[in-house]
Design a protein around this motif. Structure first.
Motif, PDB file in Angstrom:
ATOM      1  N   ASN A 307       0.843  -1.197   0.000  1.00 55.64           N
ATOM      2  CA  ASN A 307       0.000   0.000   0.000  1.00 55.64           C
ATOM      3  C   ASN A 307       0.876   1.242   0.000  1.00 55.64           C
ATOM      4  O   ASN A 307       1.820   1.358   0.807  1.00 55.64           O
ATOM      5  CB  ASN A 307      -0.922   0.016   1.227  1.00 55.64           C
ATOM      6  N   LEU A 308       0.581   2.183  -0.891  1.00 52.79           N
ATOM      7  CA  LEU A 308       1.354   3.411  -1.003  1.00 52.79           C
ATOM      8  C   LEU A 308       0.468   4.619  -0.791  1.00 52.79           C
ATOM      9  O   LEU A 308      -0.707   4.630  -1.190  1.00 52.79           O
ATOM     10  CB  LEU A 308       2.000   3.512  -2.391  1.00 52.79           C
ATOM     11  N   ASN A 309       1.038   5.641  -0.158  1.00 52.61           N
ATOM     12  CA  ASN A 309       0.373   6.937  -0.027  1.00 52.61           C
ATOM     13  C   ASN A 309       1.175   7.949  -0.857  1.00 52.61           C
ATOM     14  O   ASN A 309       2.325   8.250  -0.539  1.00 52.61           O
ATOM     15  CB  ASN A 309       0.321   7.385   1.439  1.00 52.61           C
ATOM     16  N   LEU A 310       0.555   8.447  -1.904  1.00 55.55           N
ATOM     17  CA  LEU A 310       1.208   9.389  -2.792  1.00 55.55           C
ATOM     18  C   LEU A 310       0.628  10.783  -2.592  1.00 55.55           C
ATOM     19  O   LEU A 310      -0.593  10.950  -2.549  1.00 55.55           O
ATOM     20  CB  LEU A 310       1.018   8.979  -4.255  1.00 55.55           C
ATOM     21  N   LEU A 311       1.502  11.768  -2.475  1.00 59.35           N
ATOM     22  CA  LEU A 311       1.030  13.146  -2.467  1.00 59.35           C
ATOM     23  C   LEU A 311       0.561  13.541  -3.866  1.00 59.35           C
ATOM     24  O   LEU A 311       0.830  12.847  -4.851  1.00 59.35           O
ATOM     25  CB  LEU A 311       2.155  14.087  -2.021  1.00 59.35           C
ATOM     26  N   ASN A 312      -0.161  14.657  -3.951  1.00 61.84           N
ATOM     27  CA  ASN A 312      -0.538  15.157  -5.261  1.00 61.84           C
ATOM     28  C   ASN A 312       0.713  15.412  -6.099  1.00 61.84           C
ATOM     29  O   ASN A 312       1.703  15.963  -5.625  1.00 61.84           O
ATOM     30  CB  ASN A 312      -1.352  16.446  -5.133  1.00 61.84           C
ATOM     31  N   GLU A 313       0.680  14.918  -7.340  1.00 64.53           N
ATOM     32  CA  GLU A 313       1.817  15.017  -8.245  1.00 64.53           C
ATOM     33  C   GLU A 313       3.092  14.456  -7.596  1.00 64.53           C
ATOM     34  O   GLU A 313       4.183  14.979  -7.774  1.00 64.53           O
ATOM     35  CB  GLU A 313       2.015  16.466  -8.710  1.00 64.53           C
ATOM     36  N   GLY A 314       2.873  13.381  -6.853  1.00 69.55           N
ATOM     37  CA  GLY A 314       3.962  12.744  -6.121  1.00 69.55           C
ATOM     38  C   GLY A 314       4.344  11.411  -6.724  1.00 69.55           C
ATOM     39  O   GLY A 314       3.890  11.031  -7.811  1.00 69.55           O
ATOM     40  N   GLY A 315       5.206  10.688  -6.001  1.00 68.44           N
ATOM     41  CA  GLY A 315       5.673   9.425  -6.537  1.00 68.44           C
ATOM     42  C   GLY A 315       6.345   8.555  -5.503  1.00 68.44           C
ATOM     43  O   GLY A 315       6.389   8.878  -4.308  1.00 68.44           O
ATOM     44  N   ALA A 316       6.870   7.438  -5.963  1.00 72.05           N
ATOM     45  CA  ALA A 316       7.569   6.490  -5.097  1.00 72.05           C
ATOM     46  C   ALA A 316       8.429   5.585  -5.955  1.00 72.05           C
ATOM     47  O   ALA A 316       8.185   5.419  -7.160  1.00 72.05           O
ATOM     48  CB  ALA A 316       6.577   5.649  -4.293  1.00 72.05           C
ATOM     49  N   VAL A 317       9.448   5.003  -5.326  1.00 77.93           N
ATOM     50  CA  VAL A 317      10.266   3.969  -5.977  1.00 77.93           C
ATOM     51  C   VAL A 317      10.451   2.835  -4.981  1.00 77.93           C
ATOM     52  O   VAL A 317      10.747   3.071  -3.801  1.00 77.93           O
ATOM     53  CB  VAL A 317      11.646   4.509  -6.401  1.00 77.93           C
ATOM     54  N   ILE A 318      10.281   1.623  -5.456  1.00 72.84           N
ATOM     55  CA  ILE A 318      10.497   0.418  -4.654  1.00 72.84           C
ATOM     56  C   ILE A 318      11.686  -0.321  -5.236  1.00 72.84           C
ATOM     57  O   ILE A 318      11.750  -0.534  -6.466  1.00 72.84           O
ATOM     58  CB  ILE A 318       9.246  -0.485  -4.679  1.00 72.84           C
ATOM     59  N   VAL A 319      12.638  -0.711  -4.386  1.00 67.76           N
ATOM     60  CA  VAL A 319      13.826  -1.432  -4.853  1.00 67.76           C
ATOM     61  C   VAL A 319      13.954  -2.712  -4.045  1.00 67.76           C
ATOM     62  O   VAL A 319      13.986  -2.679  -2.802  1.00 67.76           O
ATOM     63  CB  VAL A 319      15.104  -0.589  -4.690  1.00 67.76           C
ATOM     64  N   SER A 320      14.050  -3.851  -4.737  1.00 63.32           N
ATOM     65  CA  SER A 320      14.204  -5.126  -4.045  1.00 63.32           C
ATOM     66  C   SER A 320      15.652  -5.296  -3.597  1.00 63.32           C
ATOM     67  O   SER A 320      16.568  -4.627  -4.075  1.00 63.32           O
ATOM     68  CB  SER A 320      13.795  -6.281  -4.966  1.00 63.32           C
ATOM     69  N   LYS A 321      15.844  -6.207  -2.678  1.00 70.79           N
ATOM     70  CA  LYS A 321      17.192  -6.551  -2.231  1.00 70.79           C
ATOM     71  C   LYS A 321      17.867  -7.397  -3.286  1.00 70.79           C
ATOM     72  O   LYS A 321      17.240  -8.208  -3.958  1.00 70.79           O
ATOM     73  CB  LYS A 321      17.147  -7.306  -0.891  1.00 70.79           C
ATOM     74  N   GLU A 322      19.182  -7.248  -3.441  1.00 70.65           N
ATOM     75  CA  GLU A 322      19.917  -8.015  -4.448  1.00 70.65           C
ATOM     76  C   GLU A 322      20.006  -9.479  -4.045  1.00 70.65           C
ATOM     77  O   GLU A 322      20.069  -9.787  -2.868  1.00 70.65           O
ATOM     78  CB  GLU A 322      21.324  -7.424  -4.610  1.00 70.65           C
TER      79      GLU A 322
END
Length: 322
Positions: A307-322
């Motif tokens: 579940n993600l909470n994005l601000l207006n005109e916002g974003g996110a990045v998810i990076v898995s472990k190597e």
């Protein structure tokens, strides 16, 4: 930042001078940075004043210039201002690519038509603009106002055709090298800007980071930019609707990067299904209330969801472990 390349942009022939280029290029190489040089495509169809001019439109001039670049260790060229899709111009594109390949030069086209298979035809064709790119955010406030919306459209349109040289990741609050004084206002959050480094695909990313960002951004943001890949083994659509939001996952080796942007001027909650990361711990870069970037470790649920909470005109990045 350990970036591999720097672009020396238009007008270097006048503002720096040919006589000073050997020492400048040598200095860059001494820091472990290789050089791309900008050129005007020229030809009688092109009256754009920026130089160097008259160096790429004929075979004799082009090969003389390319030999000069090869001798100095220049690694690539960015050629701008092409005159449409007429046969003569299309031939010029392929002639440039052919000659540049002979001299060991990578090529990025700007002010250009959309590429149609050049990445398969020419091993030295890196990327093309062929999009209303980030420089327009500087030129007009309207483009800055619609930047977030564009992030939800371009992955579904222009960038599915071929690599796209957009020039993203702008952290200044205004589109200026003097953001405290002037420039169009940036509407997006810093996390959205970070997401564009994954969302927009190009084997060489011309990132629009400014010197002041090195002291203003937290170290984990700078570390992300030094490590984020530019080539991908797999791409998956996760979610999204043009003009609303988008989530695209890209894999390099065993590591997944998921870029998420909110194209609307409203705060938004999104639930993403990431079955390839079910039950795994990942690093999340997300919107803080002040529109800067937070980082934390989270776990993808046993259902493979987050579940993600994005601000207006916002974003996110998810990076898995190597």
């Amino acid at each position: 930042m350990h970036f591999n390349y720097i672009l020396i942009d238009a007008l270097w022939d006048k503002q720096i001078g040919y006589e000073n280029m050997p020492s400048l290029i040598h200095y860059a190489q001494s820091k472990g940075v290789d050089v791309f040089l900008w050129y005007n495509s020229n030809g009688y169809w092109n009256d754009a004043p920026q130089g160097p001019r008259g160096r790429m439109d004929t075979s004799v001039a082009r090969q003389k210039e390319m030999q000069w670049m090869k001798d100095l260790g220049v690694k690539g060229i960015k050629i701008d201002f092409f005159g449409g899709d007429k046969q003569e111009t299309m031939k010029l594109y392929e002639d440039i690519l052919t000659d540049a390949n002979r001299y060991g030069l990578m090529v990025i086209f700007h002010g250009t038509t959309i590429p149609r298979g050049w990445q398969r035809m020419y091993p030295n064709h890196v990327s093309s603009e062929a999009v209303l790119a980030s420089e327009n955010l500087i030129f007009n406030q309207h483009y800055a106002d619609t930047e977030a919306s564009c992030t939800t459209i371009l992955p579904f349109t222009r960038n599915v055709v071929a690599a796209m040289d957009f020039g993203g990741v702008v952290f200044n609050k205004r589109f200026s090298k003097y953001p405290e004084k002037s420039g169009n206002i940036r509407r997006t959050t810093d996390a959205l800007e970070l997401a564009t480094s994954v969302l927009y695909e190009s084997p060489i990313q011309n990132i629009a980071i400014a010197p002041n960002n090195l002291s203003e951004q937290p170290q984990y943001v700078l570390d992300f930019l030094t490590k984020v890949p530019t080539i991908w083994d797999e791409t998956r659509y996760i979610a999204g609707t043009p003009n609303k939001d988008v989530a695209i996952a890209r894999r390099n080796g065993q590591t997944w990067y998921v870029a998420v942007t909110n194209g609307e001027n409203i705060n938004k909650k999104m639930t993403l299904s990431l079955p390839m990361l079910t039950g795994q711990k990942v690093t999340l870069y997300y919107d803080l209330k002040d529109r800067t970037i937070g980082m934390k470790e989270v776990e993808i649920s046993k259902k493979g969801e987050i579940n993600l909470n994005l601000l207006n005109e916002g974003g996110a990045v998810i990076v898995s472990k190597e």
